[in-house]
Design an enzyme around this catalytic site. Structure first.
Site, PDB file in Angstrom:
ATOM      1  N   LYS A  89      -0.150  11.313   5.680  1.00  0.00           N
ATOM      2  CA  LYS A  89       0.113  10.278   6.688  1.00  0.00           C
ATOM      3  C   LYS A  89       0.606   8.996   6.030  1.00  0.00           C
ATOM      4  O   LYS A  89       1.578   8.375   6.479  1.00  0.00           O
ATOM      5  CB  LYS A  89      -1.166  10.024   7.491  1.00  0.00           C
ATOM      6  N   LYS A 124       0.832  -1.208   0.000  1.00  0.00           N
ATOM      7  CA  LYS A 124       0.000   0.000   0.000  1.00  0.00           C
ATOM      8  C   LYS A 124       0.867   1.259   0.000  1.00  0.00           C
ATOM      9  O   LYS A 124       0.528   2.254  -0.652  1.00  0.00           O
ATOM     10  CB  LYS A 124      -0.930  -0.001   1.213  1.00  0.00           C
TER      11      LYS A 124
END
Length: 243
Positions: free
Chosen positions: A240, A172
């Site tokens: 983030k 990811k």
């Protein structure tokens, strides 16, 4: 009989994912800090749980979809958390995007109570979540992945076993690097076309069939041209993810 599913975290991605799991015929129990998405799913047939522990007590497989690593740790390992309601043989799956080391740490702690864990972050935005066409990248025990595959198939189209615990989160992170580059490039090319006095719509039509074709060009420009400003993902979350 289908496995009982628990889903914790019903935000932009979590709510449509949970909806598709329930639509596929899996009994669903949900929990979320804000009540509105819970009430929507309960109206469609889901059961309400008042804590992560209660979700685990009512489920065979528990999913989380939360903003960041500390949130997942708190919900799973904290007071009244998932781990307190688990039974041996259960499965925990995290759809959040968090640090690989956090995924491994949580998996290790759950293994102590005989619960198998998969890190299974997703990609495809809210459009993919609603359509059930997400890409799902999975880390953890292969036999657990195989046993959960029918649930993943209710959520997405591209479902890939990447490797051991934490591998899904590594994949990811790689995904987010590419997506961020696409989004920045898309913004720059639209601005260049507009400032040069060329219709950005025609520019998109011209380049989509060539080497510039990508997910960002397939999905985002038409929403922008239509005046849609509701985010499918938020910039602080991308920041983030890349951190």
């Amino acid at each position: 009989m289908k496995q009982r599913i628990g889903y914790i975290g019903l935000g932009l991605m979590g709510k449509p994912i949970a909806h598709n799991i329930m639509k596929a015929g899996f009994p669903l129990t949900v929990h979320n800090r804000s009540r509105a998405p819970v009430e929507e799913l309960v109206a469609e047939g889901a059961e309400l749980a008042d804590s992560p522990r209660a979700v685990a007590e009512a489920s065979d497989v528990v999913f989380t979809n939360l903003p960041d690593s500390p949130d997942v740790e708190q919900v799973v390992l904290g007071p009244n958390g998932v781990i307190e309601g688990c039974r041996p043989g259960m499965v925990f799956i995290d759809n959040s995007t968090i640090k690989p080391e956090t995924a491994r740490s949580i998996a290790s702690k759950l293994a102590e109570v005989e619960v198998s864990a998969l890190d299974a972050p997703v990609s495809g935005g809210d459009v993919g979540a609603k359509a059930g066409t997400l890409a799902i990248m999975v880390g953890g025990p292969r036999d657990t992945f195989d046993s959960i595959l029918p649930i993943f198939q209710a959520m997405g189209k591209t479902i890939t076993y990447v490797g051991e615990s934490g591998a899904g989160q590594v994949a990811k992170a790689c995904n987010q690097i590419m997506v961020a580059a696409q989004m920045v490039a898309m913004g720059e090319l639209l601005l260049l076309a507009q400032k040069s006095g060329v219709d950005p719509r025609r520019v998109i039509d011209a380049i989509q069939g060539g080497a510039a074709q990508c997910w960002a060009l397939d999905v985002k420009p038409q929403r922008l041209f239509a005046g849609e400003r509701q985010p499918g993902f938020k910039a602080y979350m991308q920041h983030k993810d890349l951190g």
